[in-house]
Design an enzyme around this catalytic site. Structure first.
Site, PDB file in Angstrom:
ATOM      1  N   HIS A 139       0.867  -1.206   0.031  1.00 21.37           N
ATOM      2  CA  HIS A 139       0.064   0.038   0.198  1.00 21.37           C
ATOM      3  C   HIS A 139       0.822   1.295  -0.093  1.00 21.37           C
ATOM      4  CE1 HIS A 139       0.400  -0.059   4.447  1.00 21.37           C
ATOM      5  NE2 HIS A 139       0.238   1.225   4.390  1.00 21.37           N
ATOM      6  N   ASP A 181       0.074  -7.753   1.536  1.00 25.11           N
ATOM      7  CA  ASP A 181       0.604  -6.427   1.506  1.00 25.11           C
ATOM      8  C   ASP A 181       2.127  -5.684   1.576  1.00 25.11           C
ATOM      9  OD1 ASP A 181       0.025  -3.684   1.688  1.00 25.11           O
ATOM     10  OD2 ASP A 181      -0.199  -3.480   3.572  1.00 25.11           O
ATOM     11  N   GLY A 252       3.519   6.346   8.259  1.00 24.97           N
ATOM     12  CA  GLY A 252       4.866   6.777   7.823  1.00 24.97           C
ATOM     13  C   GLY A 252       5.706   5.613   8.122  1.00 24.97           C
ATOM     14  N   ASN A 253       5.628   5.006   9.286  1.00 23.93           N
ATOM     15  CA  ASN A 253       6.100   3.504   9.809  1.00 23.93           C
ATOM     16  C   ASN A 253       5.955   2.183   8.921  1.00 23.93           C
ATOM     17  OD1 ASN A 253       5.969   4.718  13.016  1.00 23.93           O
ATOM     18  ND2 ASN A 253       7.919   3.398  12.313  1.00 23.93           N
ATOM     19  N   SER A 254       4.782   2.297   8.023  1.00 25.10           N
ATOM     20  CA  SER A 254       4.510   1.287   7.172  1.00 25.10           C
ATOM     21  C   SER A 254       5.830   0.879   6.184  1.00 25.10           C
ATOM     22  CB  SER A 254       3.287   1.685   6.157  1.00 25.10           C
ATOM     23  OG  SER A 254       2.200   1.943   6.805  1.00 25.10           O
ATOM     24  N   GLY A 310      -5.966 -29.915  -3.367  1.00 27.52           N
ATOM     25  CA  GLY A 310      -7.271 -30.681  -4.169  1.00 27.52           C
ATOM     26  C   GLY A 310      -8.145 -30.939  -3.097  1.00 27.52           C
TER      27      GLY A 310
END
Length: 513
Positions: A139, A181, A252-254, A310
């Site tokens: 993101h 992400d 901003g830490n992302s 399966g």
């Protein structure tokens, strides 16, 4: 949307815990010593009893109290030095990611015409390979037209860095995996400091951890906390689980790392739960074992390969357990086994309850999904199941669940499919591909298979599965037409591609490098 980022050594672990306990114990002992030195309270005065002789207590010399302040200070200094050493060891491998793109300007009055504006955002990333591979959140780079990476200075002391001294490099987007992400970037640099991904052992509740990143754009900020919980499931419909921490994390830490006391990455900080948009001690990080798996897949293939056996499973409910007379009222039950599939060949049956997969305890559907997700294709899947009252161990040869676009990308011949100036692999839209893709607005064009990993090219905004219909005013129906049109463009020329995606036609614009 770009700009909406609410999602977002020193000393051994045993030694650091010992220092903390020592400092706390000495501090408590010092406090106790001070209290013991207070003069005792005099008892209330009473009249002497009749015909009694008052005896005076023999004088006692008070014992000298040990001075604990020096020992307490020494322990705290050692703890402080250990934390400073850890920050100095980790910070050089954490980068700031600067993203530029276009997005609609938020309008309170929805009757107004939407304004498309240039937006900038800041995230974080961690260098995982000295040749310039950087892991961040998907993101953070979503919708980006330009991605740049700001490297920390080698002697960064936490002070403000003049703009002219910052090392800012253009980054290439190698691949994105939206399910987890995660995204992988590449910069043209070598011999960079890195941080290892700690896949084993798993983090523990109460373990000290540190978050490093660029909250609100403040590069190389370090915060400390503990692991609040492990295997925290944010979305019941998805198998991914997160590490929860109370280490302060903000927008901003992302994409930045959550590290342990040895400087190893235990997770990638991703999002927070917050009423006001700031840290409330509820931060979540993608576990390092997931990050490691996705990183190697994106680096090797440009996408993530998935495993299937399966069979279909679902969670056991008390009502289901009662109606089917199951041996337990919880867990994961096999609801379907595909004929002639790997699970059927291995002997898996409907109504089997899965107890473990690859020796990992399975008590929820996300736990089984995660075990399959992380299973290696070159190994058989070990399943322990409960059939009635009997435990059985089965070995299932897992197969790869392949997206048609992934298969095309893997089979693509770079010499024929590469459009180097756009940094993509593509192929003609054939009748067979049109059948797989379903109804299209325009029946001819060139389909994008993926990005070329080792080329630094303009950020075109092209995605896997995009169908290019025109370049500027020139229609594109074949690879040769696209390659010829691109080769004729001069450096700095404006480029507008008309592409078709699942949601319809759109324009992508950029300048040619």
């Amino acid at each position: 949307m770009l700009g909406q980022y609410y999602f977002f050594a020193g000393v051994s672990r045993r030694r650091l815990h010992s220092l903390i306990r020592q400092a706390a114990a000495i501090s408590l002992l010092s406090t106790t010593s001070l209290l013991s030195q207070q003069p005792p309270q005099k008892p209330a005065t009473q009249a002497p009893a009749a015909n009694t002789t008052e005896e005076k207590p023999a004088p006692q010399n008070p014992l000298p109290k040990p001075d604990e302040s020096a020992a307490a200070t020494a322990a705290l200094v050692q703890l402080n030095n250990a934390l400073e050493g850890l920050a100095a060891k980790v910070s050089p491998a954490v980068v700031q990611i600067l993203v530029t793109g276009y997005a609609p300007l938020h309008q309170e009055n929805r009757t107004q015409t939407a304004l498309i504006v240039r937006q900038q955002a800041v995230g974080s990333g961690v260098i995982v390979d000295p040749s310039g591979y950087i892991v961040t959140n998907a993101h953070v780079v979503e919708g980006a037209q330009s991605i740049r990476v700001a490297l920390p200075l080698s002697n960064d002391t936490g002070r403000a860095v003049p703009v002219g001294k910052r090392r800012i490099l253009q980054a290439k987007l190698i691949g994105v995996h939206k399910d987890t992400d995660l995204a992988l970037l590449k910069i043209d640099e070598n011999d960079l400091p890195t941080l290892p991904l700690l896949t084993q052992p798993r983090p523990r509740v109460g373990q000290l951890v540190f978050a490093i990143g660029s909250p609100e754009g403040l590069q190389n900020s370090v915060t400390m906390g503990v692991v609040s919980a492990v295997s925290r499931q944010a979305d019941p419909t998805k198998p991914l689980t997160y590490i929860q921490t109370d280490a302060p994390i903000n927008p901003g830490n992302s994409g930045g790392p959550l590290v342990d006391m040895n400087g190893a990455v235990v997770g990638i900080n991703t999002f927070i739960l917050s009423e006001g948009g700031g840290s409330e001690g509820l931060g979540f990080a993608i576990p390092a074992r997931i990050v490691d798996f996705v990183y190697h897949s994106l680096r090797k293939y440009g996408h993530v390969h998935r495993v299937e056996i399966g069979a279909e499973a679902q969670e056991v409910t008390p009502t289901m357990a009662e109606g089917l007379h199951l041996a337990q009222r919880w867990g994961v039950i096999i609801a379907d086994v595909k004929p002639d599939g790997p699970a059927a060949t291995a002997g898996l049956k409907v109504r089997d309850i899965v107890l473990s997969a690859d020796d990992r305890l399975i008590d929820t559907l996300p736990a089984l999904s995660s075990a399959l997700y992380l299973h290696r294709l070159d190994q058989v899947l070990k399943l322990e199941v409960l059939r009635g009252e009997e435990r059985k161990t089965l070995y299932v040869p897992a197969i790869e669940e392949r997206d048609p676009m992934d298969q095309l990308f893997d089979a693509a011949d770079p010499e024929k499919s590469l459009i180097s100036r756009l940094g993509i692999l593509a192929t003609d839209l054939t009748p067979d591909l049109r059948k797989q893709l379903g109804s299209l607005r325009i029946s001819s064009g060139v389909i994008v298979l993926g990005r070329a990993a080792d080329l630094i090219t303009p950020e075109t905004g092209l995605q896997t599965g995009d169908i290019i219909h025109s370049l500027n005013t020139t229609p594109v129906t074949t690879m040769e037409e696209l390659r010829s049109s691109v080769q004729s463009l001069k450096t700095g020329a404006a480029v507008v591609l008309q592409v078709e995606r699942s949601d319809g036609l759109t324009y992508l614009s950029f300048e040619m490098d």
